[in-house]
Each structure stands twice: as C-alpha cells, then as structure tokens.
Design a protein around this motif. Structure first.
Motif, PDB file in Angstrom:
ATOM      1  N   MET A   1     -38.872 -18.322   4.118  1.00  0.00           N
ATOM      2  CA  MET A   1     -37.419 -18.198   4.185  1.00  0.00           C
ATOM      3  C   MET A   1     -36.862 -18.090   2.771  1.00  0.00           C
ATOM      4  O   MET A   1     -37.390 -18.663   1.844  1.00  0.00           O
ATOM      5  CB  MET A   1     -36.807 -19.421   4.861  1.00  0.00           C
ATOM      6  CG  MET A   1     -36.911 -19.406   6.356  1.00  0.00           C
ATOM      7  SD  MET A   1     -36.004 -20.747   7.074  1.00  0.00           S
ATOM      8  CE  MET A   1     -37.372 -21.752   7.620  1.00  0.00           C
ATOM      9  N   ASN A   2     -35.787 -17.421   2.671  1.00  0.00           N
ATOM     10  CA  ASN A   2     -35.171 -17.291   1.353  1.00  0.00           C
ATOM     11  C   ASN A   2     -33.873 -18.094   1.282  1.00  0.00           C
ATOM     12  O   ASN A   2     -33.425 -18.665   2.273  1.00  0.00           O
ATOM     13  CB  ASN A   2     -34.934 -15.819   1.018  1.00  0.00           C
ATOM     14  CG  ASN A   2     -34.007 -15.140   2.021  1.00  0.00           C
ATOM     15  OD1 ASN A   2     -33.218 -15.800   2.683  1.00  0.00           O
ATOM     16  ND2 ASN A   2     -34.108 -13.832   2.123  1.00  0.00           N
ATOM     17  N   LYS A   3     -33.299 -18.118   0.113  1.00  0.00           N
ATOM     18  CA  LYS A   3     -32.073 -18.884  -0.113  1.00  0.00           C
ATOM     19  C   LYS A   3     -30.936 -18.382   0.758  1.00  0.00           C
ATOM     20  O   LYS A   3     -30.163 -19.174   1.291  1.00  0.00           O
ATOM     21  CB  LYS A   3     -31.692 -18.826  -1.596  1.00  0.00           C
ATOM     22  CG  LYS A   3     -30.472 -19.684  -1.923  1.00  0.00           C
ATOM     23  CD  LYS A   3     -30.216 -19.690  -3.395  1.00  0.00           C
ATOM     24  CE  LYS A   3     -28.996 -20.433  -3.831  1.00  0.00           C
ATOM     25  NZ  LYS A   3     -28.035 -20.896  -2.902  1.00  0.00           N
ATOM     26  N   LYS A   4     -30.839 -17.077   0.922  1.00  0.00           N
ATOM     27  CA  LYS A   4     -29.762 -16.509   1.737  1.00  0.00           C
ATOM     28  C   LYS A   4     -29.848 -17.019   3.180  1.00  0.00           C
ATOM     29  O   LYS A   4     -28.841 -17.414   3.770  1.00  0.00           O
ATOM     30  CB  LYS A   4     -29.826 -14.981   1.707  1.00  0.00           C
ATOM     31  CG  LYS A   4     -28.701 -14.319   2.458  1.00  0.00           C
ATOM     32  CD  LYS A   4     -28.767 -12.817   2.391  1.00  0.00           C
ATOM     33  CE  LYS A   4     -27.636 -12.223   3.225  1.00  0.00           C
ATOM     34  NZ  LYS A   4     -27.719 -10.782   3.300  1.00  0.00           N
ATOM     35  N   TYR A   5     -31.056 -17.047   3.720  1.00  0.00           N
ATOM     36  CA  TYR A   5     -31.249 -17.549   5.082  1.00  0.00           C
ATOM     37  C   TYR A   5     -30.877 -19.042   5.169  1.00  0.00           C
ATOM     38  O   TYR A   5     -30.195 -19.467   6.094  1.00  0.00           O
ATOM     39  CB  TYR A   5     -32.702 -17.335   5.529  1.00  0.00           C
ATOM     40  CG  TYR A   5     -32.989 -17.921   6.892  1.00  0.00           C
ATOM     41  CD1 TYR A   5     -32.603 -17.254   8.045  1.00  0.00           C
ATOM     42  CD2 TYR A   5     -33.631 -19.156   7.019  1.00  0.00           C
ATOM     43  CE1 TYR A   5     -32.849 -17.800   9.291  1.00  0.00           C
ATOM     44  CE2 TYR A   5     -33.882 -19.712   8.256  1.00  0.00           C
ATOM     45  CZ  TYR A   5     -33.489 -19.029   9.388  1.00  0.00           C
ATOM     46  OH  TYR A   5     -33.729 -19.578  10.625  1.00  0.00           O
ATOM     47  N   ALA A   6     -31.327 -19.826   4.174  1.00  0.00           N
ATOM     48  CA  ALA A   6     -31.020 -21.258   4.154  1.00  0.00           C
ATOM     49  C   ALA A   6     -29.513 -21.479   4.070  1.00  0.00           C
ATOM     50  O   ALA A   6     -28.962 -22.347   4.763  1.00  0.00           O
ATOM     51  CB  ALA A   6     -31.731 -21.939   2.987  1.00  0.00           C
ATOM     52  N   ASP A   7     -28.836 -20.695   3.237  1.00  0.00           N
ATOM     53  CA  ASP A   7     -27.380 -20.802   3.113  1.00  0.00           C
ATOM     54  C   ASP A   7     -26.687 -20.504   4.442  1.00  0.00           C
ATOM     55  O   ASP A   7     -25.758 -21.210   4.850  1.00  0.00           O
ATOM     56  CB  ASP A   7     -26.853 -19.854   2.033  1.00  0.00           C
ATOM     57  CG  ASP A   7     -27.220 -20.287   0.622  1.00  0.00           C
ATOM     58  OD1 ASP A   7     -27.641 -21.444   0.441  1.00  0.00           O
ATOM     59  OD2 ASP A   7     -27.087 -19.444  -0.291  1.00  0.00           O
ATOM     60  N   GLU A   8     -27.141 -19.466   5.121  1.00  0.00           N
ATOM     61  CA  GLU A   8     -26.549 -19.082   6.414  1.00  0.00           C
ATOM     62  C   GLU A   8     -26.752 -20.178   7.451  1.00  0.00           C
ATOM     63  O   GLU A   8     -25.827 -20.519   8.203  1.00  0.00           O
ATOM     64  CB  GLU A   8     -27.157 -17.766   6.910  1.00  0.00           C
ATOM     65  CG  GLU A   8     -26.739 -16.551   6.129  1.00  0.00           C
ATOM     66  CD  GLU A   8     -27.542 -15.302   6.503  1.00  0.00           C
ATOM     67  OE1 GLU A   8     -28.451 -15.386   7.366  1.00  0.00           O
ATOM     68  OE2 GLU A   8     -27.249 -14.235   5.925  1.00  0.00           O
TER      69      GLU A   8
END
Length: 181
Positions: A1-8
């Motif tokens: 997972m990337n940061k964008k996914y974690a943020d979402e």
C-alpha cells in the motif's frame, strides 16, 4: 500500500467513525472525560501507522473501537491513579487548618488542597463513601457488598453526601460567583 491509499482509508474511517468513537470513548472514561479527544486521535494515529506499514484490515471499525476501548481504559486508570495520589491535609505542612472552608479560600489557591480541606469536613463514614464512589468509581452494588447494606441505602447515603458537599461549597461559590449563572 502506498501513502495515498493510507490517507484515503484514514479519511474515510475518520468521516465514518470519529463521532461515534467519541461517544463510545466518553462512556468508557467516566470522570476522566477530558481524555476523549486524545484517545480517539491516538486510535486514528495507530490505525494510520499500521496502514502505512501495509497492514490489511478486514474490519477497520472493529479495530478502531477495540483500540479506543483499550486507550480509554488506560486513560481512566491513569486518571484515578493520579487522583489517588493526593496527600491528606494532615501530611501537608500548611500550618494551622482554617476554622471554616470560607476562611481558607484566601489561604489556598491549589484546588487539591481545597478538596482535601472539604473532605476533612466529612465524617469518617462519609469520607469512606466518597473514596469508594468518586475516587475508586465503585458501583452502588459494589459499595453495597463492601458495607453490607442494601443498594437503596447506599444510594440514599450518596445522595445525602452530595447534598452535604454542596452545602459546604455553596457559600464559596456564591461569594466568588463561581459556577456560572
């Protein structure tokens, strides 16, 4: 997972669960209610860190509730641990104890000392009841078993104790216009 996914995922979970988690946490904290925001924010922080570490959640709601519950219980224990650390007025070297609570308002600016002074005006049985009910957070049923009396008697004694404390502090509150209008 990337940061964008974690943020979402964090934003989605926050939108869905923040307010219900605050209410849930408040029910767990009781007198330590001031820690609600900290517990909820810390739960979301832990959730976010785990998302960043690529952890998969089958049920993020359950994880958040379990985490908030654990944090709230820890905060409540810490609150009562700190509350029980107050020293007896006898342990303090404050000189002679003022005759009345009203006289002491000018002598004491520390609320813990004022609380100790107020409690010293209670009988031994009232102090014991105060300790069990308001410091140790025992239920009426638990106090009933300890004192070997029925719950109704405990409820009556607690009510009379609250009235006595109110009578003791009302002159101070009125004199200093504390407590709102």
């Amino acid at each position: 997972m990337n940061k964008k996914y974690a943020d979402e995922q964090l934003e989605k979970a926050y939108d869905l669960y923040a307010k219900p988690l605050e209410r849930f946490c408040l029910s767990r904290l009781g007198e330590a209610y001031e820690s609600v925001s900290d517990c909820v924010q810390e739960a979301f922080y832990i959730y976010y860190k785990r998302l960043l570490d690529n952890e998969q959640f089958e049920n993020s709601r359950a994880f958040l509730y379990r985490t908030v519950s654990n944090l709230a219980l820890k905060a409540r224990d810490e609150y009562f641990k700190n509350a029980s650390r107050t020293k007896s007025i006898d342990d303090e070297s404050v000189g002679e104890i003022p005759v009345t609570i009203e006289d002491s308002i000018t002598d004491y600016t520390d609320y813990d000392k004022l609380k100790d002074l107020l409690i010293s005006r209670l009988s031994e049985n009232e102090q014991r009841l105060y300790q069990m009910k308001y410091v140790e957070d025992k239920s009426l049923a638990e106090i009933s078993k300890i004192l070997d009396i029925n719950e109704k008697a405990v409820a009556n004694r607690t009510h009379r104790l609250r009235l006595k404390i109110k009578r003791l502090i009302e002159p101070i509150l009125e004199e200093n216009e504390i407590g709102g209008s």
